[in-house]
Design a protein around this motif. Sequence first.
Motif, PDB file in Angstrom:
ATOM      1  N   TRP A 349       0.845  -1.194   0.000  1.00  0.00           N
ATOM      2  CA  TRP A 349       0.000   0.000   0.000  1.00  0.00           C
ATOM      3  C   TRP A 349       0.876   1.237   0.000  1.00  0.00           C
ATOM      4  O   TRP A 349       2.094   1.164   0.171  1.00  0.00           O
ATOM      5  N   HIS A 350       0.234   2.365  -0.210  1.00  0.00           N
ATOM      6  CA  HIS A 350       0.953   3.637  -0.242  1.00  0.00           C
ATOM      7  C   HIS A 350       0.012   4.730   0.213  1.00  0.00           C
ATOM      8  O   HIS A 350      -1.198   4.649  -0.024  1.00  0.00           O
ATOM      9  N   GLN A 351       0.560   5.726   0.895  1.00  0.00           N
ATOM     10  CA  GLN A 351      -0.273   6.856   1.309  1.00  0.00           C
ATOM     11  C   GLN A 351       0.356   8.161   0.862  1.00  0.00           C
ATOM     12  O   GLN A 351       1.571   8.322   0.877  1.00  0.00           O
ATOM     13  N   ASP A 359      -4.681  10.066   1.087  1.00  0.00           N
ATOM     14  CA  ASP A 359      -5.090   9.078   0.097  1.00  0.00           C
ATOM     15  C   ASP A 359      -4.312   7.790   0.340  1.00  0.00           C
ATOM     16  O   ASP A 359      -3.073   7.775   0.285  1.00  0.00           O
ATOM     17  N   ILE A 360      -5.042   6.728   0.600  1.00  0.00           N
ATOM     18  CA  ILE A 360      -4.444   5.427   0.886  1.00  0.00           C
ATOM     19  C   ILE A 360      -4.829   4.470  -0.243  1.00  0.00           C
ATOM     20  O   ILE A 360      -6.005   4.180  -0.449  1.00  0.00           O
ATOM     21  N   THR A 361      -3.819   4.016  -0.980  1.00  0.00           N
ATOM     22  CA  THR A 361      -4.030   3.068  -2.072  1.00  0.00           C
ATOM     23  C   THR A 361      -3.502   1.707  -1.637  1.00  0.00           C
ATOM     24  O   THR A 361      -2.342   1.590  -1.234  1.00  0.00           O
ATOM     25  N   VAL A 362      -4.351   0.693  -1.721  1.00  0.00           N
ATOM     26  CA  VAL A 362      -3.981  -0.659  -1.307  1.00  0.00           C
ATOM     27  C   VAL A 362      -4.058  -1.584  -2.509  1.00  0.00           C
ATOM     28  O   VAL A 362      -5.059  -1.605  -3.228  1.00  0.00           O
ATOM     29  N   GLU A 363      -2.978  -2.339  -2.707  1.00  0.00           N
ATOM     30  CA  GLU A 363      -2.912  -3.320  -3.790  1.00  0.00           C
ATOM     31  C   GLU A 363      -2.880  -4.729  -3.181  1.00  0.00           C
ATOM     32  O   GLU A 363      -1.818  -5.238  -2.831  1.00  0.00           O
ATOM     33  N   PRO A 364      -4.037  -5.371  -3.016  1.00  0.00           N
ATOM     34  CA  PRO A 364      -4.034  -6.735  -2.478  1.00  0.00           C
ATOM     35  C   PRO A 364      -3.509  -7.721  -3.526  1.00  0.00           C
ATOM     36  O   PRO A 364      -3.657  -7.505  -4.732  1.00  0.00           O
ATOM     37  N   GLN A 379      -8.812  -0.002   9.200  1.00  0.00           N
ATOM     38  CA  GLN A 379      -7.377   0.284   9.280  1.00  0.00           C
ATOM     39  C   GLN A 379      -7.033   1.627   8.647  1.00  0.00           C
ATOM     40  O   GLN A 379      -6.221   2.386   9.170  1.00  0.00           O
ATOM     41  N   ALA A 380      -7.667   1.921   7.515  1.00  0.00           N
ATOM     42  CA  ALA A 380      -7.435   3.216   6.874  1.00  0.00           C
ATOM     43  C   ALA A 380      -7.872   4.351   7.800  1.00  0.00           C
ATOM     44  O   ALA A 380      -7.189   5.385   7.910  1.00  0.00           O
ATOM     45  N   ARG A 392      -8.971   8.598   2.480  1.00  0.00           N
ATOM     46  CA  ARG A 392      -9.718   8.197   1.289  1.00  0.00           C
ATOM     47  C   ARG A 392      -9.054   6.927   0.778  1.00  0.00           C
ATOM     48  O   ARG A 392      -7.897   6.945   0.340  1.00  0.00           O
ATOM     49  N   LEU A 393      -9.789   5.822   0.852  1.00  0.00           N
ATOM     50  CA  LEU A 393      -9.245   4.510   0.525  1.00  0.00           C
ATOM     51  C   LEU A 393      -9.559   4.136  -0.921  1.00  0.00           C
ATOM     52  O   LEU A 393     -10.700   4.258  -1.370  1.00  0.00           O
ATOM     53  N   THR A 394      -8.525   3.660  -1.634  1.00  0.00           N
ATOM     54  CA  THR A 394      -8.672   3.179  -3.007  1.00  0.00           C
ATOM     55  C   THR A 394      -8.043   1.801  -3.108  1.00  0.00           C
ATOM     56  O   THR A 394      -6.942   1.569  -2.600  1.00  0.00           O
ATOM     57  N   ILE A 395      -8.711   0.878  -3.763  1.00  0.00           N
ATOM     58  CA  ILE A 395      -8.148  -0.428  -4.062  1.00  0.00           C
ATOM     59  C   ILE A 395      -7.656  -0.388  -5.492  1.00  0.00           C
ATOM     60  O   ILE A 395      -8.425  -0.131  -6.436  1.00  0.00           O
TER      61      ILE A 395
END
Length: 404
Positions: A349-351, A359-364, A379-380, A392-395
Motif C-alpha cells: 500500500w501507499h499513502q 489518500d491510501i491506495t492498497v494493492e491486495p 485500518q485506513a 480516502r481509501l482506493t483499491i
Amino acid sequence: MSSRIAESSDRPARTARLSWERVRARRLRRHGLAAPLADAGPAGAAAAMCGAHAQVLSAAEMSIGLRTAGTTRVDVREALWTEHSLIKTFGPRGTVHLLPARDLPMWTGALSALPAGANPMPPDVRMTPEQTDRVVAAIAEALAGAELTADELTEAIAERAGAWAADPVVPAFQGMWPRWRQAVATAANRGALCFGPNRGRKVTYTAPARLLPGFRPAGGPEALAELVRRYLYAYGPATPQHFAQWLSAPRRWAAELFASLEGELQPVDADGVTGWVTAGDAEAGPGSEADPDAGARGVRLLPYFDAYAVGCHPRETVFPGRAAERALAGGQAGCFPVLLVDGVVAGVWHQRRSGRRIDITVEPLGELTSARMRELEAQAERIAEILQGVPRLTIGPVTVGPHA
C-alpha cells in the motif's frame, strides 16, 4: 549452534512444537497487532517490538500508533520531545530508531559490544580505531551541555579532535560529509549521542544524559543477554542467524552468543523448522499451543520498515509466494508498506497526504472478502487518526517503487 543449547547440565531440553499459524499468533499478540497493548503508551509499544524504525518519523508514529489504543502522532512526539520516555537514536543495523528511554542502558551496552564490521569507506577516508575514539570523546564533550546541528558539531569536533575530523570526504546525498560522520552511529551506541528536536529543518544532536539524568550504558555481556531475551520474546522462535540479520552482526558471533546462554533457551519445532525461545516460553501464554484462542486474525496496514515485517523470520513464512516478489526489494523487508492478513503479507500500500486528506491506495495480492474489506476500511481510518487526517481509501495498483 549445538542442538543442546537449551539443555541443563543434567537433563535434555524438550523440543516444543508450534505450527506457523500459532507462531504468527504469538508474534502478533506480543507486538500489539492482534489487539492494542494493554496500558502501553508509546514507550511500551516501542519496547514490545524492540524499537521502532524511525528514518521516516511518520512511519515510526504509525508503527507505534497501530499497537496502542488512541495514540496519535502528537502523543508520540510528546513522548519523544517532552516526556523523553522515547529516545531517537541509532539502533539495530545502524539505523535510526525510537527506543524506550528506560531500555537505553541495555541498548547502548549491547550495541557497543557488537563486533566491529568492515568499514566500507575507501582507505583514505576511513578512521582508525584511535581516531574513532577521539571523535567519540569529542562528541561526548561537545554535547554534554548542548543541542548542536551537524555543522555546529563539526566545528566542535574539529576544535577538540583536530581539523582532519572535519575534512569533507564522506560521500552523501550528492555532496560530501565531514570525516567524523562515519562515527556517528558508534557515538550513539556508546551513549555519547542521540537526536535532539529539529531546529527548523535542521537536525540536532545532544547527549542522552541531558535527557535522562544518571544515564549510563549497561555492561556488554549482561546487555546482550537481555537483548536476546527481548528479541526472542517478540520474534521467537528464531535462530542465531535471524538474530544476526536483525542486528547486522556476524553469524558466527551470534551463534556463540546463543551458545553462551545455554540453559536459558529452548528449541521449538515450527512445522519442521527449528528455532529458539527462552526456556518455558513455548508451553504457556498467548499464542502458545496451550492457548485455546491462539489463532490471531485480522487485517493490518504496516508502514515502511515496520518491526514485524523486518524482524520476523523465516522470510517465506511472512512473505509467501507472490508476496516475496511484490513486497521485498532484493530480499530486504520494509522497503514497501505492507498489507498484513492474519500475520502474512498479502499486498502492498501507499499513502499520500495533501493538506488533511490522506489518500491510501492498497494493492491486495488476492481478492478480499467483504469482511476483510470492512477491516481494511477500519485500518485506513486508524492510520488517518494516527496521522491526524481524513482518509480516502482506493483499491488498485501501487505504482511507486520502494522507499517512495
